[in-house]
Design a protein around this motif. Structure first.
Motif, mmCIF file in Angstrom:
data_model
loop_
_atom_site.group_PDB
_atom_site.id
_atom_site.type_symbol
_atom_site.label_atom_id
_atom_site.label_comp_id
_atom_site.label_asym_id
_atom_site.label_seq_id
_atom_site.Cartn_x
_atom_site.Cartn_y
_atom_site.Cartn_z
ATOM 1 N N ASP A 54 -9.258 9.189 16.353
ATOM 2 C CA ASP A 54 -10.094 10.332 15.946
ATOM 3 C C ASP A 54 -9.830 11.601 16.744
ATOM 4 O OD1 ASP A 54 -11.523 10.073 18.382
ATOM 5 O OD2 ASP A 54 -12.917 8.668 17.465
ATOM 6 N N SER A 242 -7.547 -2.101 13.005
ATOM 7 C CA SER A 242 -7.787 -0.867 12.267
ATOM 8 C C SER A 242 -6.865 0.266 12.702
ATOM 9 C CB SER A 242 -9.245 -0.440 12.457
ATOM 10 O OG SER A 242 -9.529 0.732 11.744
ATOM 11 N N ASN A 243 -6.066 0.759 11.740
ATOM 12 C CA ASN A 243 -5.229 1.948 11.930
ATOM 13 C C ASN A 243 -4.235 1.818 13.076
ATOM 14 O OD1 ASN A 243 -6.409 3.751 9.833
ATOM 15 N ND2 ASN A 243 -8.252 3.480 11.059
ATOM 16 N N VAL A 259 -5.654 3.211 6.046
ATOM 17 C CA VAL A 259 -6.883 2.492 5.720
ATOM 18 C C VAL A 259 -6.597 1.247 4.901
ATOM 19 C CG1 VAL A 259 -9.123 2.625 4.581
ATOM 20 C CG2 VAL A 259 -8.260 4.593 5.845
ATOM 21 N N HIS A 280 -12.458 1.341 12.004
ATOM 22 C CA HIS A 280 -12.845 2.742 12.043
ATOM 23 C C HIS A 280 -13.554 3.179 10.768
ATOM 24 C CE1 HIS A 280 -9.466 2.651 14.992
ATOM 25 N NE2 HIS A 280 -10.220 3.529 15.630
ATOM 26 N N ASN A 281 -13.071 2.779 9.626
ATOM 27 C CA ASN A 281 -13.571 3.239 8.325
ATOM 28 C C ASN A 281 -14.649 2.275 7.850
ATOM 29 O OD1 ASN A 281 -10.345 3.694 8.476
ATOM 30 N ND2 ASN A 281 -11.390 5.484 7.665
ATOM 31 N N GLU A 284 -15.623 1.404 3.815
ATOM 32 C CA GLU A 284 -14.577 0.624 3.169
ATOM 33 C C GLU A 284 -14.463 -0.772 3.786
ATOM 34 O OE1 GLU A 284 -13.243 5.005 3.179
ATOM 35 O OE2 GLU A 284 -14.298 3.605 4.505
ATOM 36 N N SER A 285 -14.633 -0.837 5.097
ATOM 37 C CA SER A 285 -14.496 -2.119 5.791
ATOM 38 C C SER A 285 -15.624 -3.071 5.437
ATOM 39 C CB SER A 285 -14.451 -1.898 7.306
ATOM 40 O OG SER A 285 -13.350 -1.092 7.654
#
Length: 313
Positions: A54, A242-243, A259, A280-281, A284-285
């Motif tokens: 981020d 994640s990412n 993502v 992170h998202n 959606e997760s």
């Protein structure tokens, strides 16, 4: 259980063979988890100016607190608050790290019963965070500091024991493994013994293979394919996919375009027994995790209508 849409218990003979988890039912803070039939979503909130994803978006105190509460509203089961990146770089003094994370913990604890973990390898930061209301210490060094284990043992907090080889914030340019899944499992087993020896009960231990931490992309892909040796240790397995760079390198995707790859990696880990996903998202997760639970027979769909004797328009 948080699945208000459950109508009946899944038929036990329809469930796939799932790993046996030590103390599968866990009370973590105010939340109760049954890891035999649910997966927890852990949201990432970094109060750092240089976090890999981020880039300082949640460095300000109010931004960090808002991000935590937004994650809770979006369905996250807990938030992981960090004040120092894992990536190599200058040392951040313990007092500065505490000043970053403790006020966030205090504010979120006052506003929500969401599970709070603090990403730190320092015993003093862990102690202050627990006193402020943290439920879990997420140690990316796998208890490299024995004092951290004693701090957790003397509290009601849980511990995430993560595989990594280098000293904190130092590079390991060319990590090598003969069999990464087996070696990671063996490392975690030794560090679990360290935790038990310090007095941390097994029902407060979680393990994490540490995707990308002192590993290259091929290592992280292999861990994702063969999570079994880690899950077979018998403790809830957390995966932080994640990412990560292994997703970016696999897809030739920049950080903002990972993502979909992150969700696939998380779902494949869940199918092999991972029970906590660090993401992170959040929106959606949460949807991906709920779908994985339904496919695996761990929960019923939110509702049944299609071809159930009603007209489908």
């Amino acid at each position: 259980m948080r699945h208000d849409g459950d109508m009946t218990e899944p038929s036990r003979h329809d469930l796939p063979e799932l790993p046996t988890i030590a103390a599968a039912v866990r009370q973590i803070g105010a939340r109760r988890f049954d890891f035999s039939r649910e997966v927890a979503v852990m949201a990432v909130v970094n109060r750092t100016p240089d976090s890999f994803y981020d880039r300082g978006r949640t460095f300000a105190l109010d931004s960090a607190v808002t991000a935590c509460l937004d994650a809770a509203s979006s369905g996250a089961d807990w938030v992981d608050i960090g004040g120092a990146p894992f990536a190599p770089g200058p040392e951040i003094p313990a007092d500065e790290e505490s000043d970053r994370v403790v006020p966030v913990v205090e504010a979120v604890r006052a506003a929500s019963d969401i599970v709070i973990s603090v990403d730190t390898f320092r015993a003093d930061v862990a102690r202050r965070s627990i006193l402020a209301g943290a439920d879990i210490i997420n140690d990316t060094t796998g208890l490299a500091d024995p004092e951290l284990a004693r701090v957790v043992a003397d509290s009601d907090a849980s511990i995430v024991i993560t595989h990594s080889l280098a000293a904190p914030r130092t590079p390991l340019a060319s990590p090598t493994y003969r069999d990464v899944s087996i070696e990671v499992a063996e490392f975690l087993e030794r560090r679990v013994e360290r935790a038990l020896g310090a007095g941390i009960p097994e029902e407060r231990i979680i393990v994490d293979p540490g995707h990308d931490l002192n590993k290259n992309t091929l290592h992280s892909l292999e861990l994702t394919r063969r999570l079994g040796p880690i899950v077979d240790l018998g403790y809830p397995t957390l995966v932080a996919v994640s990412n990560k760079d292994f997703i970016g390198e696999s897809l030739d995707a920049d950080r903002g375009d990972r993502v979909e790859g992150s969700l696939v990696a998380a779902a494949l880990c869940i199918a092999q027994g991972a029970r906590i996903v660090r993401m992170h998202n959040v929106r959606e997760s949460v949807a991906a995790v709920r779908m994985a639970e339904a496919i695996l027979g761990m929960r019923q769909p939110a509702y049944l209508r299609h071809n159930m004797g009603e007209r489908n328009d």
